[in-house]
Structure formats: C-alpha cells, structure tokens
Design an enzyme around this catalytic site. Structure first.
Site, mmCIF file in Angstrom:
data_model
loop_
_atom_site.group_PDB
_atom_site.id
_atom_site.type_symbol
_atom_site.label_atom_id
_atom_site.label_comp_id
_atom_site.label_asym_id
_atom_site.label_seq_id
_atom_site.Cartn_x
_atom_site.Cartn_y
_atom_site.Cartn_z
ATOM 1 N N LYS A 179 0.799 -1.146 -0.048
ATOM 2 C CA LYS A 179 -0.015 0.108 0.012
ATOM 3 C C LYS A 179 1.020 1.283 -0.066
ATOM 4 O O LYS A 179 1.572 1.558 0.762
ATOM 5 C CB LYS A 179 -1.035 -0.029 1.144
ATOM 6 C CG LYS A 179 -1.894 -1.247 1.163
ATOM 7 C CD LYS A 179 -3.048 -1.131 2.503
ATOM 8 C CE LYS A 179 -2.069 -1.411 3.899
ATOM 9 N NZ LYS A 179 -3.271 -1.483 5.002
ATOM 10 N N THR A 215 -8.873 9.373 7.742
ATOM 11 C CA THR A 215 -8.177 8.219 7.266
ATOM 12 C C THR A 215 -8.103 6.997 8.563
ATOM 13 O O THR A 215 -7.464 6.146 8.479
ATOM 14 C CB THR A 215 -6.839 8.561 6.855
ATOM 15 O OG1 THR A 215 -6.137 9.333 7.725
ATOM 16 C CG2 THR A 215 -7.008 9.264 5.429
ATOM 17 N N GLY A 217 -8.472 4.165 10.588
ATOM 18 C CA GLY A 217 -9.081 2.774 10.403
ATOM 19 C C GLY A 217 -9.260 2.232 8.947
ATOM 20 O O GLY A 217 -9.664 1.414 8.725
ATOM 21 N N THR A 218 -8.432 3.043 7.875
ATOM 22 C CA THR A 218 -8.498 2.539 6.502
ATOM 23 C C THR A 218 -7.966 1.223 6.402
ATOM 24 O O THR A 218 -8.491 0.476 5.498
ATOM 25 C CB THR A 218 -7.716 3.628 5.582
ATOM 26 O OG1 THR A 218 -6.504 3.780 6.254
ATOM 27 C CG2 THR A 218 -8.458 5.068 5.569
ATOM 28 N N GLY A 219 -6.980 0.908 7.120
ATOM 29 C CA GLY A 219 -6.296 -0.425 7.108
ATOM 30 C C GLY A 219 -7.405 -1.639 7.467
ATOM 31 O O GLY A 219 -7.366 -2.547 6.665
ATOM 32 N N CYS A 220 -7.933 -1.366 8.660
ATOM 33 C CA CYS A 220 -8.811 -2.248 9.170
ATOM 34 C C CYS A 220 -9.934 -2.511 7.965
ATOM 35 O O CYS A 220 -10.255 -3.571 7.810
ATOM 36 C CB CYS A 220 -9.300 -1.615 10.264
ATOM 37 S SG CYS A 220 -8.117 -1.367 11.625
#
Length: 495
Positions: A179, A215, A217-220
C-alpha cells in the site's frame, strides 16, 4: 436458474475502538458494506479516539480462546480477518486456533502502527507475528508495518515498497497487499504481490491522494473488505481492486460524518446510503394496501356510474350493453398483445407462464363475447370502431409496453384484472336466473377469475417491492392512470 446469493460469514479477530472508526467496529461495518455477515472476537480493549491511543487492556488469553471456540463450534466461517494482536500469548492463541479450525480464507492486517503514528503492538510480539504469516493467505501492511515485517528501514518510494513486499511475500509464501498511502505525492498506488503460483505476480492498482484527514481505520476497513469479497468470489485480484474502489469512495465521504477532531473515520456505508437509501422498502402487502387506497375515489366513482348501476340491477339498455361489449372486445384484442409483451419481458418462468396464459384467456374472452352477445339475428357479427376513450386506454398501455419496462407495464395491466373483479364481486349478489346480464356478472365474480387476479396482484406488488423508490412511484402512477382509464371506459359506454 440460480439460488439466492450466499452471504459470506466473516470473523474479525481484533481490538476495539470506542469511536467506531477502527478495529472490530470498522471491520463489522466493512464486512456488512461489502455484502458479508460480520462476527467479532475481541483481542484487546483500546482506549482511543481520532487523536490517538491512550491505553490498551488485554483480556485473559484463556477468554480469547473461549471466544474463538464459541464461534467456530457453532458457525461455518468463510473468512477470517485478523487485526490487532497485542502480545505473544495472544498471537500464539490465535495461531493454535487457526491450526485447529483452518478457515478457508485468512487475511492478516498486521496492526503495529496506527494512522496517528502510535505503536500498537508490543515489540516482543513482532517475531511471533512474523510466524503467523505462514498461516495467512494475505497480509496487508502499511509502509511502516511492511518495513517491520521485512526487518528493514521504511521504504521511501513506490519501487522500494514493491521490492520490500516481494521479499516478504517470497520469504513467507504469502500474498502481500503493498500500500502506498504513507508515501508522498499525488500518485498513491497499491499492488497485490502473489507468490503462490511458483512465480511472483504483481497486480498494481492505481490511486490518487485524497486531501482529507478522514483516514482513521483505513487499513482495518480495507483488509475486512477484501476478506469478505474473496470469500464470495475466490478471486484475490478482483477482491482487492473492488475493495480499493469501495474504500476510496468511503474516504471521500468521511468528512460528512463530522466525527472527532483528529484523524476522522471513513464513511463505510456512503455508497449504500447514496445509491440505496435508508428507507425500508414496503412489503408486497403494504404496496397492495397503498395502491388500493390510492384508487379508492376512482372505485367509488365507478360504483356510482349509471352504466354500472344499471348493469347491476338489470335496467341497463341492451343496446348500451352491446356497445360496451363491442368496445370491450376491441380492447381485449390489444390487451392480449400487451399481456404477451409482459410475458416476453418477465424475469421468471412462472411469471412468463402467467402473463402468456392471461393473454390466451383475453383472446378467448373476446371470441366468447362476439359469439354469445355480438352475433346479429342473421348470424353476422356486430362490429364497431375504437372510440376515443378505448383508444386512449390502449395508447396508455402501448406507451408502457414501448418502454420495455416490465415493472411499469405490469402495473399498468393490473387494474383490468383488479377493478373488474372488484366490480364483479359487488354486483354478483344481484345476479339471478332471470337477470339479463347474468353471464357478465357471473364471469367476473368467478372463483377461477378471482384466483387469476390474486396471482396478478401478487406478481405486481412483489415486483414493486424491489423496484426502488423511483421505480415503485412510476409503477404506482401507471396503475392509478389505468384505473382512471377503467372509470372513463365504464362511463363512456353508458353515455
């Protein structure tokens, strides 16, 4: 024919976020937004908000194991998304459970660094987490987390990120979603690095920076979305691409939530809210009641028409009745054609069969009317041209058919079933052996016709429930307009 879409059952194993933007709170929203049924096992209770993490409480590992077993003992799990695992003992408990249960899809989001920059994973647990990679199908680290997994400094360019991801993927035989969100610049791609086929395949997804602070919690959210979509399709590249598109849309709408003063959350359901709305669709029975009430005034007017009153009590002039039948026969000829169009547009075999059978029945009724009522004394048939009222009604139906809109057409066709049965049922008690129009009264109060009307109502109202607000409104208007044409038809023949 295919059955109903099976909803993927997705388990999130992660920590909490009281503000709802990250951890299991974000996971459950992401799973639901992407068409899955979400479940959650809590690994850690995190006191955090959009500005950062304040403290972490890790429940006893034995309780974590009980949660995991409670889910897998009862539910067939289609995919697992793993997030925050705060400590070596927690990681080992999850690893042991994975070895026993062996879920078909495992996505690991190695939560070590939050969007705010806070370290969320104990340093002693990093090596244990590396050992968990071999049990995952996909790992989704951000740039700092990828560097930790690789044991290298954080990459500064996209090429460096890709090279680091390829090394991690090859070493641990696991897919890596590289990413670019932590890099500088406007061009922020992602890439799926897949070593599972013997050679490393890199599938890149373009991306552009969105100027926003939402942004959190974008990975979760992204990892949960991928787990859900791949559980349904089995296609990792498509699942990653679609998840990225969904995440981009959700990030764009994040500021609309007005949550927190730091790194705000994304709007997980923005797309659903914008395209699907939040108003519950009515049931078929509610549509039926609403539409019937909509034409209550029209039905009352029909009851009061001299033609209908005279038809009921038998005082209607025979020539007036024959003029009505002549127009009705002409109407039924083209009505049958519209029913055939509905059959050609119908989405299911049962609906095709119903409309086609109704078309045949309308033609048979036309022939019966000609033979029983419209035959002159010399054996010739009484003929007539279409009057303006009948023409207007047929033009209304033809316009609906011309649009090839199945929902609109069947709504326009319904009043010819429903209104006639309604009139017939109320006039039927007036029938007697000497009634001059007994055959007409008996036809439209016949149980066979009533069953056909019931089926028509069920088909149309069920279709209306799935037509969306705009489509349902258009159907309702087409239905009301046809009911008004029915009123004018009865009125014109008695004039």
């Amino acid at each position: 024919m295919t059955g109903p879409r099976r909803v993927p059952r997705v388990l999130s194993i992660a920590g909490t976020d009281p503000t709802g933007g990250a951890g299991i709170h974000a996971d459950l929203k992401s799973i639901a937004a992407n068409g899955g049924y979400g479940m959650a096992v809590v690994t850690a209770l995190v006191a955090q908000n959009t500005q950062g993490v304040r403290s972490v409480h890790v429940p006893p590992v034995a309780f974590l194991a009980e949660q995991l077993d409670a889910v897998s003992d009862d539910v067939d799990i289609d995919a697992v998304k793993i997030g925050m695992l705060a400590g070596v003992d927690v990681i080992r408990a999850v690893a042991d459970w994975l070895d026993r249960v062996r879920p078909p899809v495992v996505v690991l989001d190695p939560v070590m660094v939050a969007t705010s920059g806070d370290r969320l994973l104990d340093a002693d647990a990093v090596e244990a987490l590396r050992g968990l990679l071999s049990r995952a199908d996909l790992v989704t680290p951000n740039v700092p987390e990828l560097a930790i997994l690789a044991g290298e400094p954080a990459a500064g360019t996209w090429d460096d990120v890709l090279e680091q991801a390829i090394r991690v993927a090859a070493q641990h035989r696991v897919r890596v979603l590289a990413k670019g969100g932590h890099l500088t610049g406007q061009h922020l791609p992602d890439a799926l690095v897949d070593p599972t086929g013997g050679t490393v395949i890199v599938t890149e997804f373009s991306g552009t920076r969105i100027e926003t602070s939402n942004t959190h919690g974008t990975g979760c959210s992204l990892s949960s979305a991928i787990a859900t979509l791949v559980a349904g399709s089995g296609d990792w590249a498509n699942a990653a691409a679609e998840s990225k598109r969904w995440l981009t849309e959700s990030i764009r709408h994040g500021p609309e939530l007005h949550v927190g003063v730091g790194h705000g959350p994304i709007s997980h359901f923005a797309g659903l809210w914008n395209r699907g709305g939040i108003v519950t669709a009515p049931t078929a029975s509610e549509v039926e009641a609403d539409w019937w009430a909509e034409i209550a005034g029209i039905r009352a007017d029909i009851d009061d028409l001299p033609f209908v009153r005279g038809l009921g009590d038998g005082t209607l002039d025979r020539d007036v009745f024959l003029r009505y039948l002549a127009q009705d026969a002409l109407y039924l000829r083209d009505y049958a054609r519209m029913l055939a169009v509905a059959a050609s547009l119908a989405p299911t075999p049962d609906e095709q069969a119903f409309w086609a059978g109704s078309a045949q029945g309308a033609i048979a009724e036309e022939m019966s009317l000609h033979e029983s009522w419209l035959t002159n004394a010399d054996g010739s048939l009484r003929t007539a041209g279409l009057d303006s009222v009948t023409t207007a009604y047929l033009n209304h139906l033809l316009a609906a058919a011309a649009r090839s809109d199945y929902h609109l057409l069947i709504a326009a066709l319904l009043p010819c079933f429903w209104v006639y049965q309604d009139v017939g049922e109320r006039l039927r008690p007036l029938s007697h052996p000497e009634h001059p129009y007994r055959s007409w009264l008996d036809t439209y109060a016949d149980p066979v016709f009533a069953a056909s009307v019931r089926q028509a109502i069920d088909i149309v109202t069920k279709a209306a429930t799935g037509a969306g607000d705009a489509g349902r409104a258009a159907m309702r208007e087409a239905f009301r307009a046809s009911a008004e044409h029915e009123r004018r038809f009865f009125d014109a023949q008695g004039a």
